[in-house]
Design an enzyme around this catalytic site. Structure first.
Site, PDB file in Angstrom:
ATOM      1  CG  HIS C 227      -1.899  -1.400   1.147  1.00  0.00           C
ATOM      2  ND1 HIS C 227      -3.114  -1.239   0.173  1.00  0.00           N
ATOM      3  CD2 HIS C 227      -2.112  -2.346   1.840  1.00  0.00           C
ATOM      4  CE1 HIS C 227      -3.481  -2.484   0.326  1.00  0.00           C
ATOM      5  NE2 HIS C 227      -2.900  -2.994   1.334  1.00  0.00           N
ATOM      6  CB  CYS C 270      -4.023  -7.594   5.438  1.00  0.00           C
ATOM      7  SG  CYS C 270      -5.053  -6.257   4.189  1.00  0.00           S
TER       8      CYS C 270
END
Lengths: 103, 164, 309, 112
Positions: C227, C270
């Protein structure tokens, strides 16, 4: 229980736009659960829209329509304030119906 | 999430994956008949067509004839589905006297996805969300004035829609 | 210099069911080997980082600048839309779905749950400032009495406990629905997370930051690997979201889940995707991580509930 | 801000020892077929996984290898059970190494 049917029907100058979202699993029968068993097919087969006693739009669905199905269409001849009746029946013969006012 | 192969032999898969016109040519000879299509005659749910595992057979069962490509149909679908479980697909057409619109995804276990009956006064503009098991053409078939027309677009699917 | 993730390294989707062990074993060996090779190919030796005194305000500025520079065409407030801010084809699919978003049912359920009194006659509203309306942008906050970070999910369960109700699963549909409704009442309000002048708050912030950048799991990925370093890149079909604004649209309806999921659900999944065993939901690490990520997105509007692939 | 390139833009870096450990885990282990060997290997693997747990850094694949070892042992296949247990230990040790290494290494990725 709250209705499974959400409808937005808005009368514009030339036609009434109808958007519908239905809460339904639309299980295809091709997906396995945690135990590895196939989840039985469970899906809406027919969704009907009626205005003034006339069927303006009929959707026939198979298993490939997404979960919580959505459909949008437009039709002529309705006015603001008219009733629009929406009903569905699935492959287990479960049904739901809602009548909404066209905005 | 396991999607059974459902008897799609590789050869047929190759054929069905061909360009839209080729896939549709495979649907059979273009019929000139103006008789109303089979399923449109009443409101009965065309269960047999939906259960078909072959796209062209499903169309045959539904309409009793085949479609020809038309540039008067605009099929809107993503290049790459963000998730095969929910693929937004819509169609608009300038064809007149449309009586039905159907969506076929040949690579799905049951290719016929949806069949919409269009009453007079209802416009042939439809948006819906379909599941796609894998990369496939999406074929929209428009029945207008007793004839069948089609448009095709390939949608790439990298995360499958878990069946359907 | 861009690091494209080899396909073989892309984190697995979390399987709905545990795979048979033999398959896991074989696959793990394969992935293991590939991960090792990729690691070798990419390895460079670098000296350790610089100063250690945390400076949240400076961090937040650097964080924002990094993403703004990386994506000069994306408007700042658009980062809250994650992958849709970065990919046109996906954005069109999302906009189509937003016409009648799939999270409608969850949002409605959340609204009903929120309004329904507990058995003792009290309501959720009694546990929160401003009756719980329009407050999401202030969560999580650092509780100076407790010396810990309090997230909205945690506060909701504490509210239930205080009123004699059983707690909800942090990764379940009900918690997702409740937070969806609360986020909805805060839509458009910028994140306003504070790090008070308290060494414990600063420590919590720093712990959250450390968690964010720490590599873990067999794939040796940190949150930042995806990210920060690779937002906008495709990993399988998914376009990775930028970390800036990544919590603003929470909770999210994911097509992959076929339903709504909380921040807890996103964090734990995640972790499993990179082959790490997730911590228990609302573990201190996750709370600190939420605190850090929310703080560095200060000023960006709340956009929840969101829809994601 | 203008003078220093954000560190995160730099290449993914990983120390050599971690990489080597990762490779080491792939080596197949020739196991002797006794139940005692299995018990020793399994206990070592479990201990390493517990240490990884204390470091808050267990790997899912370690758990899978442990489960596989147990299953094979239940079937009396101690060759396979021992091999899986040793794989689990190697994985757990790699996760411990990763966690230890990251105590400082994470800072290299930080945007500053």
């Amino acid at each position: 229980m709250a209705s499974s049917i959400r409808v937005r029907a808005i009368a514009n100058v030339e036609a009434t736009e109808v958007q519908t979202l239905i809460q339904h699993p639309m299980d295809s029968g091709f997906v396995r659960d945690a135990k590895g068993e196939f989840i039985p097919a469970h899906f809406i087969q027919q969704l009907t829209f009626e205005h003034g006693g006339r069927k303006v739009f009929v959707a026939d669905w198979g298993t490939a329509v997404s979960k919580d199905p959505y459909v949008k269409f437009s039709f002529k001849g309705a006015n603001k304030g008219d009733d629009l009746k929406v009903s569905w029946i699935d492959n287990k013969a479960e049904t739901d119906t809602a009548t909404v006012k066209i905005q | 999430m396991i999607i059974p192969d459902n008897g799609f032999p590789a050869t047929r898969r190759l054929i069905l994956r061909g360009a839209g016109s080729i896939a549709l040519a495979g649907l059979g000879m273009i019929s000139l008949s103006r008789a109303p299509a089979l399923a449109a005659a009443n409101d009965r749910y065309p269960e047999d067509a939906f259960k078909q595992k072959d796209g062209k057979e499903a169309v045959k069962l539904l309409y009793g004839r085949t479609a020809e490509p038309s540039d008067k149909i605009k099929l809107d679908a993503p290049e790459i589905a963000e998730n095969g479980a929910v693929v937004p697909i819509s169609v608009t057409t300038t064809l007149a006297e449309v009586t039905s619109v159907s969506f076929v995804v040949p690579e799905n276990p049951n290719p016929l996805a949806a069949y919409y009956r269009i009453a007079p006064g209802t416009m042939p503009n439809i948006a819906n969300r379909l599941k796609m098991a894998k990369t496939s053409n999406v074929i929209v078939i428009v029945e207008a004035d007793g004839k069948l027309y089609s448009a095709t677009k390939e949608v790439k699917v990298t995360v499958g829609g878990c069946g359907g | 210099m861009k690091f494209r993730m080899p396909r073989s390294l892309s984190p697995e989707r979390v399987p709905a069911s545990p795979k048979p062990a033999t398959e896991v074993s074989v696959r793990s060996r394969i992935h293991f080997a590939l991960a090792a090779l990729a690691a070798l190919a990419l390895s460079t030796l670098q000296p350790a980082g610089a100063a250690d005194t945390p400076d949240p305000a400076a961090d937040a500025k650097a964080f924002r600048d990094y993403f703004v520079n990386k994506f000069p065409n994306v408007k700042l407030e658009d980062f809250v839309n994650g992958p849709y801010a970065l990919d046109g084809d996906m954005r069109r699919q999302w906009e189509e779905k937003e016409q009648f978003p799939p999270y409608e049912f969850s949002l409605e359920m959340g609204k009903e749950m929120f309004a329904k009194p507990f058995n003792n006659g009290k309501r959720y509203a009694d546990c929160f400032e401003n009756q719980g309306i329009g407050i999401k942008q202030t969560y999580p906050y650092f509780d100076e009495r407790e010396g810990k970070v309090v997230t909205l999910e945690l506060a909701l369960n504490r509210c239930r406990e205080k009123n004699g109700e059983a707690v909800l699963s942090y990764v379940g549909d009900e918690m997702a629905a409740l937070t969806a409704y609360m986020a909805f009442t805060s839509r458009g309000r910028p994140f306003a997370i504070k790090v008070p002048d308290d060494p414990r708050a600063l420590e919590a912030y720093q712990n959250g930051k450390r968690y964010f950048y720490t590599r873990r799991g067999q794939l040796n990925f940190s949150c930042a690997t995806c990210h920060v370093q690779n937002p906008g890149e495709r990993m399988r079909a998914e376009v990775l979201a930028p970390a800036l604004g990544i919590l603003n649209a929470m909770p999210i309806y994911r097509s992959e889940w076929g339903g709504m999921g909380t921040i807890s659900r996103r964090f734990t999944t995640c972790n499993s995707q990179i082959r790490g065993v997730p911590l228990e939901p609302q573990a201190e690490e996750y709370r600190d991580l939420e605190y850090y990520l929310s703080y560095v997105s200060n000023g960006l509007p709340i956009a929840g509930p969101g829809a994601r692939p | 801000m203008t003078t220093t390139k954000p560190r995160a833009q730099m290449r993914i870096s990983i120390s050599w020892p971690v990489a080597l450990l990762l490779v080491a885990g792939t080596a197949s282990v020739r196991a002797a077929g006794s139940e005692t060997d299995f018990r020793v290997a399994y206990a070592a693997a479990e201990a390493a996984d517990q240490q990884a747990s204390r470091l808050r850094n267990q790997w899912t694949v370690t758990a899978a290898a442990l489960a596989e070892a147990k299953r094979a042992a239940d079937k009396g296949d101690f060759d396979r059970a021992t091999a899986s247990a040793k794989e689990a230990e190697a994985l757990a040790k790699a996760s411990i190494f990763q966690a230890t290494n990251e105590i400082d290494a994470w800072k290299q990725l930080e945007i500053r």
